[in-house]
Design a protein around this motif. Structure first.
Motif, PDB file in Angstrom:
ATOM      1  N   LEU B 357       8.773   2.886  -3.049  1.00  5.69           N
ATOM      2  CA  LEU B 357       7.558   2.443  -3.750  1.00  5.69           C
ATOM      3  C   LEU B 357       6.365   2.389  -2.803  1.00  5.69           C
ATOM      4  O   LEU B 357       5.402   1.648  -3.044  1.00  5.69           O
ATOM      5  N   GLY B 358       6.405   3.169  -1.740  1.00  2.32           N
ATOM      6  CA  GLY B 358       5.300   3.173  -0.777  1.00  2.32           C
ATOM      7  C   GLY B 358       5.164   1.797  -0.141  1.00  2.32           C
ATOM      8  O   GLY B 358       6.156   1.198   0.264  1.00  2.32           O
ATOM      9  N   ASP B 359       3.936   1.270  -0.106  1.00  2.22           N
ATOM     10  CA  ASP B 359       3.718  -0.050   0.491  1.00  2.22           C
ATOM     11  C   ASP B 359       3.692  -1.170  -0.547  1.00  2.22           C
ATOM     12  O   ASP B 359       3.327  -2.299  -0.240  1.00  2.22           O
ATOM     13  N   LEU B 360       4.097  -0.871  -1.787  1.00  6.18           N
ATOM     14  CA  LEU B 360       4.062  -1.915  -2.837  1.00  6.18           C
ATOM     15  C   LEU B 360       4.896  -3.118  -2.436  1.00  6.18           C
ATOM     16  O   LEU B 360       4.545  -4.258  -2.725  1.00  6.18           O
ATOM     17  N   ALA B 361       6.030  -2.865  -1.780  1.00  6.40           N
ATOM     18  CA  ALA B 361       6.894  -3.973  -1.394  1.00  6.40           C
ATOM     19  C   ALA B 361       6.470  -4.553  -0.052  1.00  6.40           C
ATOM     20  O   ALA B 361       6.462  -5.770   0.139  1.00  6.40           O
ATOM     21  N   GLY B 362       6.124  -3.692   0.892  1.00  7.31           N
ATOM     22  CA  GLY B 362       5.833  -4.158   2.240  1.00  7.31           C
ATOM     23  C   GLY B 362       4.502  -4.892   2.357  1.00  7.31           C
ATOM     24  O   GLY B 362       4.349  -5.781   3.190  1.00  7.31           O
ATOM     25  N   TYR B 363       3.538  -4.522   1.524  1.00  6.13           N
ATOM     26  CA  TYR B 363       2.199  -5.094   1.664  1.00  6.13           C
ATOM     27  C   TYR B 363       1.857  -5.979   0.475  1.00  6.13           C
ATOM     28  O   TYR B 363       2.032  -5.591  -0.688  1.00  6.13           O
ATOM     29  N   GLU B 364       1.404  -7.183   0.788  1.00  6.48           N
ATOM     30  CA  GLU B 364       0.899  -8.112  -0.220  1.00  6.48           C
ATOM     31  C   GLU B 364      -0.163  -7.380  -1.051  1.00  6.48           C
ATOM     32  O   GLU B 364      -0.926  -6.573  -0.518  1.00  6.48           O
ATOM     33  N   VAL B 365      -0.205  -7.648  -2.355  1.00  5.61           N
ATOM     34  CA  VAL B 365      -1.201  -6.981  -3.210  1.00  5.61           C
ATOM     35  C   VAL B 365      -2.602  -7.209  -2.633  1.00  5.61           C
ATOM     36  O   VAL B 365      -2.948  -8.325  -2.239  1.00  5.61           O
ATOM     37  N   GLY B 366      -3.360  -6.141  -2.537  1.00  5.27           N
ATOM     38  CA  GLY B 366      -4.720  -6.243  -2.002  1.00  5.27           C
ATOM     39  C   GLY B 366      -4.813  -5.903  -0.524  1.00  5.27           C
ATOM     40  O   GLY B 366      -5.906  -5.706  -0.005  1.00  5.27           O
ATOM     41  N   ARG B 367      -3.673  -5.822   0.153  1.00  5.52           N
ATOM     42  CA  ARG B 367      -3.703  -5.457   1.572  1.00  5.52           C
ATOM     43  C   ARG B 367      -3.338  -3.984   1.741  1.00  5.52           C
ATOM     44  O   ARG B 367      -2.548  -3.447   0.973  1.00  5.52           O
ATOM     45  N   THR B 368      -3.902  -3.351   2.734  1.00  9.74           N
ATOM     46  CA  THR B 368      -3.568  -1.955   3.014  1.00  9.74           C
ATOM     47  C   THR B 368      -3.349  -1.778   4.512  1.00  9.74           C
ATOM     48  O   THR B 368      -3.634  -2.676   5.299  1.00  9.74           O
ATOM     49  N   ARG B 369      -2.845  -0.616   4.853  1.00 13.59           N
ATOM     50  CA  ARG B 369      -2.559  -0.325   6.254  1.00 13.59           C
ATOM     51  C   ARG B 369      -3.826  -0.371   7.104  1.00 13.59           C
ATOM     52  O   ARG B 369      -4.891   0.055   6.662  1.00 13.59           O
ATOM     53  N   GLY B 374      -2.624   0.017  17.131  1.00 18.39           N
ATOM     54  CA  GLY B 374      -1.592  -0.997  17.378  1.00 18.39           C
ATOM     55  C   GLY B 374      -1.090  -1.678  16.129  1.00 18.39           C
ATOM     56  O   GLY B 374      -0.239  -2.560  16.193  1.00 18.39           O
ATOM     57  N   LEU B 375      -1.583  -1.291  14.950  1.00 19.96           N
ATOM     58  CA  LEU B 375      -1.167  -1.976  13.710  1.00 19.96           C
ATOM     59  C   LEU B 375      -0.820  -1.016  12.577  1.00 19.96           C
ATOM     60  O   LEU B 375      -0.186  -1.407  11.609  1.00 19.96           O
ATOM     61  N   GLY B 376      -1.244   0.232  12.714  1.00 13.93           N
ATOM     62  CA  GLY B 376      -1.124   1.167  11.602  1.00 13.93           C
ATOM     63  C   GLY B 376       0.315   1.465  11.190  1.00 13.93           C
ATOM     64  O   GLY B 376       0.570   1.838  10.044  1.00 13.93           O
ATOM     65  N   TYR B 377       1.265   1.304  12.117  1.00 17.04           N
ATOM     66  CA  TYR B 377       2.659   1.590  11.770  1.00 17.04           C
ATOM     67  C   TYR B 377       3.418   0.348  11.303  1.00 17.04           C
ATOM     68  O   TYR B 377       4.631   0.390  11.136  1.00 17.04           O
ATOM     69  N   LEU B 378       2.698  -0.741  11.111  1.00 18.51           N
ATOM     70  CA  LEU B 378       3.349  -1.956  10.618  1.00 18.51           C
ATOM     71  C   LEU B 378       3.748  -1.757   9.151  1.00 18.51           C
ATOM     72  O   LEU B 378       2.910  -1.434   8.317  1.00 18.51           O
ATOM     73  N   ARG B 379       5.040  -1.940   8.851  1.00 18.00           N
ATOM     74  CA  ARG B 379       5.533  -1.667   7.496  1.00 18.00           C
ATOM     75  C   ARG B 379       5.530  -2.898   6.596  1.00 18.00           C
ATOM     76  O   ARG B 379       5.876  -2.809   5.421  1.00 18.00           O
ATOM     77  N   LEU B 380       5.256  -4.065   7.182  1.00 19.44           N
ATOM     78  CA  LEU B 380       5.356  -5.301   6.409  1.00 19.44           C
ATOM     79  C   LEU B 380       4.153  -6.162   6.741  1.00 19.44           C
ATOM     80  O   LEU B 380       3.904  -6.467   7.914  1.00 19.44           O
ATOM     81  N   ASP B 381       3.393  -6.541   5.725  1.00 22.53           N
ATOM     82  CA  ASP B 381       2.237  -7.405   5.928  1.00 22.53           C
ATOM     83  C   ASP B 381       2.151  -8.363   4.746  1.00 22.53           C
ATOM     84  O   ASP B 381       1.431  -8.137   3.774  1.00 22.53           O
TER      85      ASP B 381
END
Lengths: 463, 463
Positions: B357-369, B374-381
């Protein structure tokens, strides 16, 4: 002979048989549970045969013996995650390509001749879509196996030319096939040694596949390692292993360049066959040996299958399980109650070599599958030639789906001594399978270093 | 809790969050080199979550907490080759289905409401085509991650509801995840023990995966077992293993029901870290431990990543490799020269859970990569919650694609002591990764039984 010379020779041979331009794709990875988590890559066998290396997302164009390589160099991000990989130019050099281009130039190189360019379909659907888009037609194995009236037959012509080449292995192929055979033999031995301490089938499977993996090879197909050999394509490994069980292991290694082995052994977990197990084992082994004795150029493989059927029938009559004359029993397919599959198949880059082309490779042009119960599963029906690699794999199984089938039970009621059969209840499934190369003078068993004689098997298990 | 009760509870929870009819497909096998030679089947994770069992070519319809199962019983030919398998009725019973039908009845059961029926795309293209045909629309992860103006958003709504459920693991999931962790620990230990006698990476990989296979589990992802840890997704095992090498093993088991572990250890092949290797190892371990110390509900995972970055920067300053204040170095992304990936990700049925589901699970709604190096490869936010399972996996790598990049070298010229760095040339890549469950009171390291301390690692290797 070096890889470069081997594949140079292969494409020259193709040019002698096929007049025109050919593009073969290697394919791409397929997703397991999400796009970045993929199954291990396996290049298309036709691509491997002519390109030699398992390149991903690449294509080759063959025309008049020349080879053009199409693939993209890796970019900076790819290098971060996957490290430095050989460049297109380096790969082109190592396979003796006459020219090399980025993938995007493939369309231009076809020069508007997409309908006159032959290809064979790859297995992964993403690459297949690219093939179809570029060549502007539907590409499918169905279409080339049985072309419709208005369908281009160029792909079928190519397929038949490639079948002719791949049927008889060259020295480069044989050298790889022997590597696969050799690792497979060591793997099976490790499985036999592991049986003593195994609790479940999974323990024995792990011991076998560890050897393949340690040799940096993969399994050519999903291993069958089971105490329920009567389930012909058993893919489960959860059953407990008990001292009275026979274990059937059908496992083959595949080399890094894609060449396969396919070997089965059946052994007593305890290290000692019971009398009933040994009696049936000897019958299957007699069939196995008789088939191999007869392999030579010019021999019809179908007759090898019928040889196995007759020797099995003879043995089962001798044991009192079947009743009647062996030849009659085979004519009536009574052997197939216990030996329902074919005696083997061709082997090469694929474990069932070129089965992506249906029966184009397995069946001589003009021949089709039999409707007979005892022949319908035969995958190979051709006269043998030197350079062909075939498996010989007779078996005996008590398959509930067959023996408990009311129609079959009635049909064969008088030919089977069901009471006597009950004496062999501890024999659920036995198969003995070797890989045999047809030579000018007869044949060579590539897997002969793995014993088949019951005493030798027992010795390996007891260690 | 029994499987039946677990999945009953899951579908009730889904009904509480999603009002409508849902159909989830399990998927089908994909061909390797020919149609009958397939990759091992892996059911879609969303299907597994609600159906519990890895059924092939099945679908479930969920509506208001009810479950209908759609699958075909095996036929006589299938039984010949694959043995007797549980019937649809038996499976329906074992998963507590309210009703069960042949696959052909699915269309009728949708009752003309195909556009109002939500689904999520499976990975295999053959089943995806069935989904699209039955639901009469384009189904793709792209469409639900970023729906176009005219696209139905029902699938996105479903995806967000399922993300909420799958983010926090229930007891049934945790029990499976612990099984995966436990086997993974034994597997890594076997790898360490095998290092002494290993000639190539492949020998160690084989020793590790043998344990996973003997437990009748599979690998949750392609194992990384390499002396070139600086290649982040190294998939090769052919390098020789030498006494001065560090070996990085990133391997995780997956249970039969599909739940994953994801663990990395780095150890000296000789059994003894060199002084330079140990110094860097201690820095990575300090980052690893500091992250785990801070894990608790409410904590932002991004801050955990930045904690790892700061502790690494501090350690590298202490070793004289980086120059400046650690906080400034992190603000400038200088840590990312040596730690270019994120500190971890969520883990569950997928090793990167729900990454389909792309970043739907890893990223809180409203947040993007982030665009930051130093942060772009973070999979969970997201802020952490009790029940979430995350990996903590800081690392140190000397990646040629980064350190030899002229732009980066210039940008960070004054912040790195390149001469001092040369003293650590025998440290190509180190990563230490554990699986950590967020609990009400803090966290629980599911993989803590596998040592991380350098002395304990050395002891395991020397045996």
């Amino acid at each position: 002979m070096q890889l470069k010379a081997t594949i140079q020779q292969r494409r020259q041979k193709l040019a002698d048989r096929f007049n025109g331009s050919v593009v073969l794709w290697s394919g791409s990875r397929t997703a397991r549970n999400f796009p970045a988590n993929v199954y291990p890559f396996r290049a298309s066998s036709h691509f491997l045969y002519f390109a030699g290396l398992p390149l991903e997302q690449a294509a080759i164009r063959l025309d008049g013996g020349k080879l053009e390589l199409f693939m993209d160099d890796s970019n900076a991000t790819a290098e971060l995650w996957h490290g430095k990989t050989p460049s297109r130019a380096q790969i082109a050099e190592s396979i003796g390509a006459d020219a090399a281009y980025p993938m995007s130039e493939l369309a231009a190189k076809l020069n508007g001749n997409s309908l006159q360019t032959a290809t064979l379909p790859v297995q992964d659907k993403a690459t297949l879509a690219q093939q179809q888009q570029l060549l502007q037609r539907t590409i499918s194995s169905q279409a080339l196996i049985k072309p419709g009236e208005n369908e281009a037959t160029i792909d079928r012509t190519l397929a038949l030319a490639i079948v002719e080449l791949r049927l008889c292995h060259d020295q480069g192929a044989i050298s790889e096939l022997k590597k696969a055979a050799s690792v497979t033999i060591e793997a099976h031995k490790a499985g036999m040694t592991a049986a003593k301490s195994a609790k479940r089938e999974a323990d024995i499977r792990a011991a076998i596949e560890q050897v393949i993996m340690a040799n940096n090879m993969t399994c050519a197909y999903q291993s069958i390692v089971t105490v329920h050999g009567e389930v012909l394509h058993n893919e489960h490994y959860h059953h407990p292993v008990s001292p009275g069980d026979l274990l059937l292991a059908d496992v083959g290694a595949e080399t890094e360049l894609g060449w396969a082995a396919d070997v089965t052994r059946t052994f007593p977990v305890s290290g000692k066959f019971s009398a009933s197990q040994r009696a049936i084992y000897e019958v299957v082994l007699a069939a196995h040996d008789a088939c191999i004795d007869r392999l030579a150029p010019g021999v019809e493989y179908r007759d090898i299958h019928l040889t196995a059927a007759r020797i099995l029938a003879e043995g089962l009559v001798d044991l009192g399980i079947l009743k009647g004359k062996p030849d009659d029993l085979v004519d009536l397919d009574a052997h197939a109650l216990f030996f329902p599959h074919g005696v083997g198949h061709i082997l090469g880059l694929d474990v069932h070599d070129m089965e992506d082309l249906g029966d184009l490779a397995g069946y001589e042009v003009g021949r089709t599958r039999s409707d007979r119960f005892g022949l319908g599963y035969l995958r190979l029906d051709r006269p043998l030639r030197a350079g062909m690699l075939v498996t010989i794999e007779p078996g005996f199984y008590q398959v509930p789906a067959i023996l408990e089938n009311q129609d079959w039970r009635e049909k064969y009621q008088d030919l089977v001594d069901w009471q006597r059969l009950a004496d062999f209840a501890d024999v659920r499934g036995i198969r003995i399978e070797d890989d045999v190369l047809i030579t000018d003078s007869g044949c060579e068993v590539l897997t002969s270093a793995l014993p088949t004689k019951p005493e030798a098997i027992e010795e390996l298990v007891t260690g």
